[in-house]
Design a protein around this motif. Structure first.
Motif, PDB file in Angstrom:
ATOM      1  N   PRO A 104       4.969  -3.029 -20.472  1.00 50.36           N
ATOM      2  CA  PRO A 104       4.186  -3.420 -19.295  1.00 50.36           C
ATOM      3  C   PRO A 104       2.857  -4.089 -19.641  1.00 50.36           C
ATOM      4  O   PRO A 104       2.197  -3.691 -20.600  1.00 50.36           O
ATOM      5  CB  PRO A 104       3.907  -2.088 -18.580  1.00 50.36           C
ATOM      6  N   THR A 105       2.496  -5.072 -18.859  1.00 54.60           N
ATOM      7  CA  THR A 105       1.144  -5.638 -18.928  1.00 54.60           C
ATOM      8  C   THR A 105       0.702  -6.039 -17.519  1.00 54.60           C
ATOM      9  O   THR A 105       1.409  -5.752 -16.549  1.00 54.60           O
ATOM     10  CB  THR A 105       1.043  -6.809 -19.936  1.00 54.60           C
ATOM     11  N   VAL A 106      -0.455  -6.646 -17.432  1.00 53.39           N
ATOM     12  CA  VAL A 106      -1.001  -7.014 -16.120  1.00 53.39           C
ATOM     13  C   VAL A 106      -0.344  -8.291 -15.594  1.00 53.39           C
ATOM     14  O   VAL A 106       0.347  -8.998 -16.336  1.00 53.39           O
ATOM     15  CB  VAL A 106      -2.535  -7.217 -16.184  1.00 53.39           C
ATOM     16  N   HIS A 107      -0.590  -8.586 -14.319  1.00 54.94           N
ATOM     17  CA  HIS A 107      -0.077  -9.819 -13.722  1.00 54.94           C
ATOM     18  C   HIS A 107      -1.113 -10.929 -13.890  1.00 54.94           C
ATOM     19  O   HIS A 107      -2.308 -10.667 -13.748  1.00 54.94           O
ATOM     20  CB  HIS A 107       0.206  -9.583 -12.231  1.00 54.94           C
ATOM     21  N   PRO A 108      -0.681 -12.164 -14.204  1.00 55.77           N
ATOM     22  CA  PRO A 108      -1.667 -13.244 -14.352  1.00 55.77           C
ATOM     23  C   PRO A 108      -2.519 -13.482 -13.099  1.00 55.77           C
ATOM     24  O   PRO A 108      -3.663 -13.940 -13.221  1.00 55.77           O
ATOM     25  CB  PRO A 108      -0.822 -14.473 -14.709  1.00 55.77           C
ATOM     26  N   SER A 109      -2.010 -13.172 -11.906  1.00 55.22           N
ATOM     27  CA  SER A 109      -2.815 -13.328 -10.681  1.00 55.22           C
ATOM     28  C   SER A 109      -4.045 -12.428 -10.706  1.00 55.22           C
ATOM     29  O   SER A 109      -5.090 -12.776 -10.153  1.00 55.22           O
ATOM     30  CB  SER A 109      -2.007 -12.971  -9.435  1.00 55.22           C
ATOM     31  N   TYR A 110      -3.892 -11.275 -11.335  1.00 56.94           N
ATOM     32  CA  TYR A 110      -5.030 -10.360 -11.481  1.00 56.94           C
ATOM     33  C   TYR A 110      -6.141 -11.037 -12.282  1.00 56.94           C
ATOM     34  O   TYR A 110      -7.330 -10.940 -11.933  1.00 56.94           O
ATOM     35  CB  TYR A 110      -4.548  -9.064 -12.147  1.00 56.94           C
TER      36      TYR A 110
END
Ligand code: URA
Length: 205
Positions: A170-176
């Protein structure tokens, strides 16, 4: 791959799209979307990226990750040294959910019911694609892959297994990243994202 195998892959993907469109219990908001946006990329990729849902540009183009978040993701992928040809990209939710406000279409986050509805399609897609490693981008993708709500910030950067035993990261979303107002904080978080992608690729190789 043999041409027949590539043909089978294309047919399996086309069947997934057909089966989704044939459902008579699609969430009601789907009626406002232009089209379903299915995944793209090679079979047996190094990495299979799972995003949230298509955005405004993806809805119109009919292709995943072609808007602002997708451009940032592409840039990060390149900086992490992951060849684009080794990445398959798709979304947990296959339609654009939005609120019409004047002439702008305002993104709305998918709810638990939306994620549950599309989940069997994502599961089937993972089975067809057979990636070395799944990378979930953000909370929706993490929930779609695991089947339960989990905090991305606590889980990011570790190698985990989904209920089927398939490895995911898992990682963060680019929109974040796009929404971080402070430039220094944004740059720092972007670097962490690139590190995550590099780490995922190294793990999968
Ligand atoms: N964000 C996503 O999660 N998916 C897309 O396809 C585009 C933006």
């Amino acid at each position: 791959d043999l041409p027949t195998e590539n043909g089978d892959f294309a047919e399996a993907q086309a069947a997934l799209r057909r089966d989704l469109l044939a459902r008579n219990d699609l969430p009601p908001w789907v009626a406002h979307a232009t089209q379903p946006v299915m995944g793209e990329g090679p079979r047996h990729p190094l990495l299979m990226f799972v995003g949230e849902q298509p955005g405004d540009e993806e809805d119109i183009a009919g292709r995943p990750f072609v808007g602002p978040a997708g451009r940032l993701w592409n840039k990060a992928l390149e900086e992490a040294g992951v060849p684009r040809g080794e990445a398959y990209v798709t979304n947990a939710v296959k339609h654009f959910k939005f609120k019409p406000t004047g002439k702008r279409r305002l993104h709305q986050s998918p709810d638990a019911g939306d994620i549950t509805f599309y989940r069997p399609f994502l599961q089937r897609e993972i089975g067809i694609v057979q990636p070395r490693l799944i990378v979930t981008l953000g909370a929706t993708a993490l929930r779609a892959v695991t089947g339960r709500a989990m905090p991305v910030t606590k889980m990011r950067g570790s190698l985990l297994r989904d209920p089927e035993g398939r490895p995911f990261y898992p990682t963060v979303h680019p929109s974040y990243l796009l929404r971080i107002p402070d430039p220094a904080g944004k740059a720092r978080e972007y670097d962490r994202f690139v590190e995550d992608l590099g780490q995922a690729a190294a793990t999968a190789r």
